[in-house]
Design an enzyme around this catalytic site. Structure first.
Site, PDB file in Angstrom:
ATOM      1  CB  CYS A  62     -19.712 -52.492 -35.558  1.00 28.23           C
ATOM      2  SG  CYS A  62     -18.438 -51.952 -36.859  1.00 28.23           S
ATOM      3  CB  CYS A  66     -15.028 -57.678 -39.246  1.00 25.23           C
ATOM      4  SG  CYS A  66     -14.744 -56.031 -39.704  1.00 25.23           S
ATOM      5  CB  CYS A  69     -16.020 -58.275 -35.616  1.00 24.58           C
ATOM      6  SG  CYS A  69     -15.987 -57.303 -34.207  1.00 24.58           S
ATOM      7  CB  CYS A 106      -5.811 -49.654 -25.979  1.00 26.26           C
ATOM      8  SG  CYS A 106      -4.277 -50.124 -25.854  1.00 26.26           S
ATOM      9  CB  CYS A 137      -3.526 -47.228 -27.734  1.00 28.91           C
ATOM     10  SG  CYS A 137      -3.850 -48.015 -29.427  1.00 28.91           S
ATOM     11  CB  CYS A 197      -0.827 -49.900 -32.453  1.00 26.23           C
ATOM     12  SG  CYS A 197      -1.386 -51.610 -31.993  1.00 26.23           S
ATOM     13  NE  ARG A 269      -0.084 -55.022 -27.054  1.00 29.86           N
ATOM     14  CZ  ARG A 269       0.292 -53.964 -27.798  1.00 29.86           C
ATOM     15  NH1 ARG A 269      -0.315 -53.717 -28.925  1.00 29.86           N
ATOM     16  NH2 ARG A 269       0.782 -52.984 -27.532  1.00 29.86           N
TER      17      ARG A 269
HETATM   18  N1  SAM Z   1     -13.754 -51.002 -35.151  1.00 26.01           N
HETATM   19  C1  SAM Z   1     -12.386 -50.806 -35.025  1.00 26.01           C
HETATM   20  C2  SAM Z   1     -11.614 -51.551 -36.177  1.00 26.01           C
HETATM   21  O1  SAM Z   1     -12.192 -52.411 -36.855  1.00 26.01           O
HETATM   22  O2  SAM Z   1     -10.381 -50.954 -36.569  1.00 26.01           O
HETATM   23  C3  SAM Z   1     -11.690 -51.138 -33.886  1.00 26.01           C
HETATM   24  C4  SAM Z   1     -12.006 -52.307 -32.931  1.00 26.01           C
HETATM   25  S1  SAM Z   1     -11.575 -53.928 -33.652  1.00 26.01           S
HETATM   26  C5  SAM Z   1     -12.562 -55.044 -32.549  1.00 26.01           C
HETATM   27  C6  SAM Z   1     -10.079 -54.112 -33.552  1.00 26.01           C
HETATM   28  C7  SAM Z   1      -9.368 -55.581 -34.048  1.00 26.01           C
HETATM   29  O3  SAM Z   1      -9.854 -56.564 -32.950  1.00 26.01           O
HETATM   30  C8  SAM Z   1      -9.691 -55.868 -35.069  1.00 26.01           C
HETATM   31  O4  SAM Z   1      -9.050 -55.237 -36.332  1.00 26.01           O
HETATM   32  C9  SAM Z   1      -9.281 -57.458 -35.208  1.00 26.01           C
HETATM   33  O5  SAM Z   1      -7.914 -57.603 -35.581  1.00 26.01           O
HETATM   34  C10 SAM Z   1      -9.562 -57.861 -33.602  1.00 26.01           C
HETATM   35  N2  SAM Z   1     -10.465 -58.658 -33.218  1.00 26.01           N
HETATM   36  C11 SAM Z   1     -11.803 -58.675 -33.414  1.00 26.01           C
HETATM   37  N3  SAM Z   1     -12.561 -59.645 -33.253  1.00 26.01           N
HETATM   38  C12 SAM Z   1     -11.615 -60.708 -32.839  1.00 26.01           C
HETATM   39  C13 SAM Z   1     -11.742 -61.916 -32.728  1.00 26.01           C
HETATM   40  N4  SAM Z   1     -12.955 -62.477 -32.454  1.00 26.01           N
HETATM   41  N5  SAM Z   1     -10.630 -62.792 -32.575  1.00 26.01           N
HETATM   42  C14 SAM Z   1      -9.397 -62.125 -32.372  1.00 26.01           C
HETATM   43  N6  SAM Z   1      -9.176 -60.817 -32.957  1.00 26.01           N
HETATM   44  C15 SAM Z   1     -10.393 -60.161 -32.969  1.00 26.01           C
HETATM   45 FE1  SF4 Z   2     -16.819 -53.268 -36.472  1.00 28.59          FE
HETATM   46 FE2  SF4 Z   2     -15.896 -55.300 -35.299  1.00 28.59          FE
HETATM   47 FE3  SF4 Z   2     -15.237 -54.561 -37.860  1.00 28.59          FE
HETATM   48 FE4  SF4 Z   2     -14.073 -53.205 -36.005  1.00 28.59          FE
HETATM   49  S1  SF4 Z   2     -13.590 -55.263 -36.281  1.00 28.59           S
HETATM   50  S2  SF4 Z   2     -14.895 -52.559 -37.947  1.00 28.59           S
HETATM   51  S3  SF4 Z   2     -15.762 -53.352 -34.504  1.00 28.59           S
HETATM   52  S4  SF4 Z   2     -17.273 -55.295 -36.945  1.00 28.59           S
END
Ligand code: SAM
Ligand code: SF4
Ligand code: DTB
Length: 330
Positions: A62, A66, A69, A106, A137, A197, A269
């Site tokens: 990606c 973040c 992530c 989802c 979702c 959501c 949730r």
């Molecule tokens: N890329 C899209 C986005 O950012 O909206 C969708 C996927 S992203 C993985 C969805 C959510 O997963 C993130 O907004 C975050 O809240 C949660 N998430 C991702 N990595 C995480 C982690 N290591 N621990 C807890 N929540 C996590």
């Molecule tokens: Fe990409 Fe992870 Fe950020 Fe979603 S949360 S935008 S998958 S880096």
């Protein structure tokens, strides 16, 4: 100072200020949990937990950064990257989830946002999920004008898009987009008629004030999100947040209870992070008004509690899963 009566009264509000949000989340824990569970029971059946199942349909690489992530291309995480999954594979996974008791399926994609071509494929996947009789979702990142409408037309029920933290703390965890970008997508989703959501993550070294402010932003949206996922950070080796200190579990309980009090008709949730939580912590979260979980032993890429563990926990706590407990119309 917060007026005790105001926070406990059965009113749906969109005008929380920061001082009262902080006062609410800081209340003595027994008061907070009692108020949250009392409000919860006005709108939801007691002891019932809604089960959702996640599937990563496009994994890793990606472009966003973040800090929490595992799927960001910016960090060196041990993760098998996968291109967009075939329709056939999604269908099989959805059938399995349905047979295992999920009522919502989802689909998550590691994109900054979908291209129109990607979106057409996701629309076909949504149609397959709907054909099985489950709620659908998707979480695909930022949406452009018109994209939410396309998803709604395909039969999608919910769009997941988290604000993740307070506006102030947001810049410390993500630099490739800003808080307003998230709010713009949430507005597009709402205007398309899809259900929202939207929640966040705790345990990223943010302060209690940041957590209160995140909830304030959610509660002050024109309409409350129908689902509010609260994720506890899963510390993934290779990400910048790999080594942060553990959050005291009571702080998580406070967030869940305050979310329920500020958005009583929304399904809160208990999302990521259950694999590292004791049954006692999860019990407190359910008492505080959490009424939905992700089932299975993987979330998108990270570990989850697993169905055997959850079955044991449900038996121990006298909880049951229910087909559809979400309030249809807020
Ligand atoms: N890329 C899209 C986005 O950012 O909206 C969708 C996927 S992203 C993985 C969805 C959510 O997963 C993130 O907004 C975050 O809240 C949660 N998430 C991702 N990595 C995480 C982690 N290591 N621990 C807890 N929540 C996590
Ligand atoms: Fe990409 Fe992870 Fe950020 Fe979603 S949360 S935008 S998958 S880096
Ligand atoms: C949400 O708030 N949590 C889910 C879902 N929405 C998409 C995702 C949690 C992801 C945890 C890290 C992973 O599995 O990669």
């Amino acid at each position: 100072m917060i007026n005790k009566k105001t926070s406990f009264k059965n009113t749906i509000r969109h005008n929380w200020d920061i001082e009262e949000s902080i006062a609410l989340i800081s209340k003595p824990i027994l008061e907070l949990v009692y108020e949250a569970q009392t409000l919860h029971r006005l709108y939801f059946k007691k002891n019932k937990i809604q089960m959702s199942k996640l599937l990563s349909i496009k994994t890793g690489s990606c472009p966003e950064d973040c800090a929490y992530c595992p799927q960001s291309a910016h960090y060196n995480v041990e993760l098998k990257q996968e291109p967009l999954m075939s329709l056939e594979k999604v269908k099989k996974a959805a059938q399995k989830a349905y047979s295992e008791g999920a009522t919502r399926f989802c689909l998550g994609a590691a994109w900054r946002g979908p291209t129109d071509k990607d979106l057409d494929k996701v629309c076909e996947m949504v149609a397959e999920v709907k054909a099985l009789g489950m709620e659908s979702c998707v979480t695909l990142g930022l949406l452009k004008d018109g994209q939410a409408e396309k998803l709604a037309k395909a039969g999608l029920d919910y769009y997941n898009h988290n604000i993740d933290s307070s506006e102030e703390y947001y810049g410390s965890i993500i630099s490739t987009r800003n808080f307003q970008d998230r709010l713009d997508t949430l507005r597009r989703v709402r205007q398309s008629g899809l259900k929202v959501c939207c929640g966040g993550i705790v345990g990223m070294r943010e302060s209690r004030e940041d957590r209160a402010d995140m909830l304030r932003t959610l509660a002050n949206l024109d309409k409350h999100p129908e689902s509010v996922p609260i994720n506890l950070l899963i510390k993934i080796p290779g990400t910048p947040l790999e080594k942060v200190d553990d959050l005291n579990p009571i702080e998580l309980v406070r967030v869940i209870a305050a979310a329920k009090i500020m958005m009583p008709k929304s399904t809160v949730r208990l999302s990521a992070g259950r694999a590292s939580m004791s049954t006692s912590t999860q019990t407190l979260c359910f008492m505080a008004g959490a009424s939905s979980i992700f089932m299975g032993d993987v979330l998108l890429t990270a570990e989850n509690s697993g169905d055997d563990e959850d079955k044991k926990m449900f038996q121990q706590l006298g909880l049951v899963s229910e087909k559809n407990i979400e309030i249809k119309k807020l």
